[in-house]
Scaffold this motif. Structure first.
Motif: not given
Length: 125
Positions: A32, A35, A99, A101, A108, A110-115
Motif C-alpha cells: 500500500f 497517507d 491505497k 497500488t 496518492y 485522495d481515493n484511499m481504500d482503507y482507513w
C-alpha cells in the motif's frame, strides 16, 4: 483487507513534538501507498502527508511542510508521522489511510481504500 490502528496521540504544548504510529494487520503494508489525514473540530478532513510503497517518495500539505515527517517501516508493518514545532491549529483527529497500488514510487492524496479510526492530537497554547 487490511486493518489500520493509529496510536501516539495525546496532549502536547505548542512547540512540542509527537510521533504517531499506524500499525497494519491483515495484509503486508508494503502493498500500500500510505497517507495521513486529519480532521479538526468543525472542519472537513484534510490531507496531511503521503508516502509511496517504497518509502522513497513523500509529499506534504503546505501547512505541515518542514514540520512533519512521514516514514514507514515495511518490516514492522508500520507507518509513522513525526510532528515537530506543533501549533494549536494542528489540533485534530489524525487518521492513517492505505491505497492499494502496483506502483512502488507513486503517492496518492485522495481515493484511499482503507482507513483507521484515528487518534486525537491536542496542542495547547
Amino acid at each position: 483487507q487490511v486493518q489500520l490502528v493509529e496510536s501516539g496521540g495525546g496532549l502536547v504544548q505548542a512547540g512540542g513534538s509527537l510521533r504517531l504510529s499506524c500499525a497494519a494487520s491483515g495484509r503486508t503494508l508494503s502493498s500500500f501507498a500510505m497517507d495521513w489525514f486529519r480532521q479538526a473540530p468543525g472542519k472537513e478532513r484534510e490531507f496531511v502527508a503521503a508516502i509511496s510503497r517504497s518509502g522513497r517518495t513523500t509529499y506534504y500539505a503546505d501547512s505541515v511542510k518542514g514540520r512533519f515527517t512521514i516514514s514507514r517501516d515495511n518490516a514492522k508493518n508500520t507507518v509513522y508521522l513525526e510532528m515537530d514545532s506543533l501549533k494549536t491549529e494542528d489540533t485534530a483527529v489524525y487518521y492513517c489511510a492505505a491505497k492499494v497500488t502496483i506502483s512502488v514510487g507513486l503517492y496518492y492524496i485522495d481515493n484511499m481504500d482503507y482507513w483507521g479510526k484515528g487518534t486525537l492530537v491536542t496542542v495547547s497554547s
